[in-house]
Design a protein around this motif. Structure first.
Motif, PDB file in Angstrom:
ATOM      1  N   LYS A 297      -0.373  -5.409   2.196  1.00  0.00           N
ATOM      2  CA  LYS A 297       0.186  -4.595   3.282  1.00  0.00           C
ATOM      3  C   LYS A 297       1.716  -4.653   3.318  1.00  0.00           C
ATOM      4  O   LYS A 297       2.390  -3.632   3.448  1.00  0.00           O
ATOM      5  CB  LYS A 297      -0.388  -5.113   4.597  1.00  0.00           C
ATOM      6  CG  LYS A 297       0.003  -4.342   5.815  1.00  0.00           C
ATOM      7  CD  LYS A 297      -0.741  -4.939   7.007  1.00  0.00           C
ATOM      8  CE  LYS A 297      -0.159  -4.487   8.312  1.00  0.00           C
ATOM      9  NZ  LYS A 297      -0.825  -5.134   9.435  1.00  0.00           N
ATOM     10  N   ASN A 298       2.257  -5.858   3.169  1.00  0.00           N
ATOM     11  CA  ASN A 298       3.710  -6.009   3.230  1.00  0.00           C
ATOM     12  C   ASN A 298       4.395  -5.340   2.040  1.00  0.00           C
ATOM     13  O   ASN A 298       5.502  -4.821   2.177  1.00  0.00           O
ATOM     14  CB  ASN A 298       4.098  -7.481   3.282  1.00  0.00           C
ATOM     15  CG  ASN A 298       3.698  -8.132   4.583  1.00  0.00           C
ATOM     16  OD1 ASN A 298       3.234  -7.453   5.490  1.00  0.00           O
ATOM     17  ND2 ASN A 298       3.855  -9.438   4.675  1.00  0.00           N
ATOM     18  N   THR A 299       3.748  -5.335   0.896  1.00  0.00           N
ATOM     19  CA  THR A 299       4.306  -4.682  -0.286  1.00  0.00           C
ATOM     20  C   THR A 299       4.424  -3.189  -0.042  1.00  0.00           C
ATOM     21  O   THR A 299       5.468  -2.580  -0.318  1.00  0.00           O
ATOM     22  CB  THR A 299       3.406  -4.934  -1.517  1.00  0.00           C
ATOM     23  OG1 THR A 299       3.249  -6.333  -1.699  1.00  0.00           O
ATOM     24  CG2 THR A 299       3.995  -4.306  -2.762  1.00  0.00           C
ATOM     25  N   ALA A 300       3.368  -2.596   0.479  1.00  0.00           N
ATOM     26  CA  ALA A 300       3.377  -1.156   0.759  1.00  0.00           C
ATOM     27  C   ALA A 300       4.416  -0.836   1.824  1.00  0.00           C
ATOM     28  O   ALA A 300       5.160   0.150   1.693  1.00  0.00           O
ATOM     29  CB  ALA A 300       1.992  -0.712   1.212  1.00  0.00           C
ATOM     30  N   SER A 301       4.500  -1.660   2.850  1.00  0.00           N
ATOM     31  CA  SER A 301       5.479  -1.438   3.916  1.00  0.00           C
ATOM     32  C   SER A 301       6.899  -1.529   3.377  1.00  0.00           C
ATOM     33  O   SER A 301       7.763  -0.726   3.736  1.00  0.00           O
ATOM     34  CB  SER A 301       5.298  -2.462   5.035  1.00  0.00           C
ATOM     35  OG  SER A 301       4.052  -2.285   5.642  1.00  0.00           O
TER      36      SER A 301
ATOM     37  N   MET B 175      -0.894   3.516   1.875  1.00  0.00           N
ATOM     38  CA  MET B 175      -1.704   2.828   2.885  1.00  0.00           C
ATOM     39  C   MET B 175      -3.174   2.764   2.477  1.00  0.00           C
ATOM     40  O   MET B 175      -3.872   1.807   2.785  1.00  0.00           O
ATOM     41  CB  MET B 175      -1.553   3.517   4.243  1.00  0.00           C
ATOM     42  CG  MET B 175      -0.178   3.343   4.841  1.00  0.00           C
ATOM     43  SD  MET B 175       0.279   1.609   4.946  1.00  0.00           S
ATOM     44  CE  MET B 175       1.982   1.652   4.500  1.00  0.00           C
ATOM     45  N   ARG B 176      -3.634   3.787   1.779  1.00  0.00           N
ATOM     46  CA  ARG B 176      -5.013   3.771   1.283  1.00  0.00           C
ATOM     47  C   ARG B 176      -5.167   2.645   0.262  1.00  0.00           C
ATOM     48  O   ARG B 176      -6.199   1.970   0.205  1.00  0.00           O
ATOM     49  CB  ARG B 176      -5.356   5.123   0.653  1.00  0.00           C
ATOM     50  CG  ARG B 176      -6.840   5.315   0.449  1.00  0.00           C
ATOM     51  CD  ARG B 176      -7.192   6.752   0.097  1.00  0.00           C
ATOM     52  NE  ARG B 176      -6.850   7.663   1.185  1.00  0.00           N
ATOM     53  CZ  ARG B 176      -6.007   8.694   1.071  1.00  0.00           C
ATOM     54  NH1 ARG B 176      -5.403   8.955  -0.055  1.00  0.00           N
ATOM     55  NH2 ARG B 176      -5.772   9.463   2.107  1.00  0.00           N
ATOM     56  N   GLY B 177      -4.143   2.446  -0.554  1.00  0.00           N
ATOM     57  CA  GLY B 177      -4.155   1.340  -1.508  1.00  0.00           C
ATOM     58  C   GLY B 177      -4.272   0.003  -0.807  1.00  0.00           C
ATOM     59  O   GLY B 177      -4.931  -0.910  -1.298  1.00  0.00           O
ATOM     60  N   VAL B 178      -3.649  -0.105   0.364  1.00  0.00           N
ATOM     61  CA  VAL B 178      -3.733  -1.349   1.145  1.00  0.00           C
ATOM     62  C   VAL B 178      -5.151  -1.554   1.642  1.00  0.00           C
ATOM     63  O   VAL B 178      -5.725  -2.632   1.499  1.00  0.00           O
ATOM     64  CB  VAL B 178      -2.743  -1.309   2.335  1.00  0.00           C
ATOM     65  CG1 VAL B 178      -2.980  -2.487   3.268  1.00  0.00           C
ATOM     66  CG2 VAL B 178      -1.317  -1.298   1.841  1.00  0.00           C
ATOM     67  N   THR B 179      -5.737  -0.503   2.230  1.00  0.00           N
ATOM     68  CA  THR B 179      -7.080  -0.666   2.797  1.00  0.00           C
ATOM     69  C   THR B 179      -8.117  -0.907   1.710  1.00  0.00           C
ATOM     70  O   THR B 179      -9.124  -1.562   1.957  1.00  0.00           O
ATOM     71  CB  THR B 179      -7.501   0.559   3.628  1.00  0.00           C
ATOM     72  OG1 THR B 179      -7.475   1.724   2.810  1.00  0.00           O
ATOM     73  CG2 THR B 179      -6.587   0.761   4.809  1.00  0.00           C
ATOM     74  N   LYS B 180      -7.872  -0.407   0.500  1.00  0.00           N
ATOM     75  CA  LYS B 180      -8.816  -0.609  -0.594  1.00  0.00           C
ATOM     76  C   LYS B 180      -8.558  -1.908  -1.347  1.00  0.00           C
ATOM     77  O   LYS B 180      -9.264  -2.232  -2.298  1.00  0.00           O
ATOM     78  CB  LYS B 180      -8.741   0.563  -1.588  1.00  0.00           C
ATOM     79  CG  LYS B 180      -9.094   1.901  -0.971  1.00  0.00           C
ATOM     80  CD  LYS B 180     -10.527   1.943  -0.497  1.00  0.00           C
ATOM     81  CE  LYS B 180     -10.890   3.324   0.013  1.00  0.00           C
ATOM     82  NZ  LYS B 180     -12.250   3.399   0.504  1.00  0.00           N
ATOM     83  N   GLY B 181      -7.527  -2.630  -0.956  1.00  0.00           N
ATOM     84  CA  GLY B 181      -7.276  -3.936  -1.548  1.00  0.00           C
ATOM     85  C   GLY B 181      -6.529  -3.898  -2.863  1.00  0.00           C
ATOM     86  O   GLY B 181      -6.525  -4.879  -3.607  1.00  0.00           O
ATOM     87  N   VAL B 182      -5.877  -2.788  -3.170  1.00  0.00           N
ATOM     88  CA  VAL B 182      -5.144  -2.682  -4.428  1.00  0.00           C
ATOM     89  C   VAL B 182      -3.774  -3.339  -4.305  1.00  0.00           C
ATOM     90  O   VAL B 182      -3.267  -3.924  -5.255  1.00  0.00           O
ATOM     91  CB  VAL B 182      -4.987  -1.200  -4.846  1.00  0.00           C
ATOM     92  CG1 VAL B 182      -4.098  -1.050  -6.045  1.00  0.00           C
ATOM     93  CG2 VAL B 182      -6.348  -0.607  -5.122  1.00  0.00           C
ATOM     94  N   MET B 183      -3.170  -3.255  -3.118  1.00  0.00           N
ATOM     95  CA  MET B 183      -1.877  -3.901  -2.907  1.00  0.00           C
ATOM     96  C   MET B 183      -1.824  -4.508  -1.515  1.00  0.00           C
ATOM     97  O   MET B 183      -2.619  -4.151  -0.641  1.00  0.00           O
ATOM     98  CB  MET B 183      -0.715  -2.930  -3.132  1.00  0.00           C
ATOM     99  CG  MET B 183      -0.630  -1.774  -2.170  1.00  0.00           C
ATOM    100  SD  MET B 183       0.857  -0.760  -2.337  1.00  0.00           S
ATOM    101  CE  MET B 183       1.122  -0.676  -4.061  1.00  0.00           C
TER     102      MET B 183
END
Length: 87
Positions: free
Chosen positions: A69-73, A59-67
């Protein structure tokens, strides 16, 4: 090659950002690999702990723009299903 001062600065910023993002992506992959290894070993407790540790990193990767949101989910969902399937 960058010519204007602005484009030179942007090139420097891009290099720094790339290094940070690369490290963050690597860290996320390490956590995911630990979950995979725990699943492969068949140890449900270890897999659950590894999954709980991996979730905030994803989720931190999502907020930092690395991946995205749907990919992480999607990754979390699939890993959770696999951990829950361990007998």
């Amino acid at each position: 090659m960058a010519n204007t001062p602005q484009s030179k600065k942007r090139a420097r910023q891009n290099e720094k950002r790339f290094a940070v993002n690369k490290a963050r992506r690597s860290r996320i992959r390490t956590y995911l690999r630990q979950v995979e290894e725990a699943i492969a070993s068949g140890d449900k407790d270890a897999a659950t702990k590894a999954l709980r540790a991996a979730q905030p990193e994803l989720m931190r990767g999502v907020t930092k723009g690395v991946m995205h949101k749907n990919t992480a989910s999607r990754k979390m969902s699939r890993l959770s299903a696999r951990v829950n399937a361990i007998g």
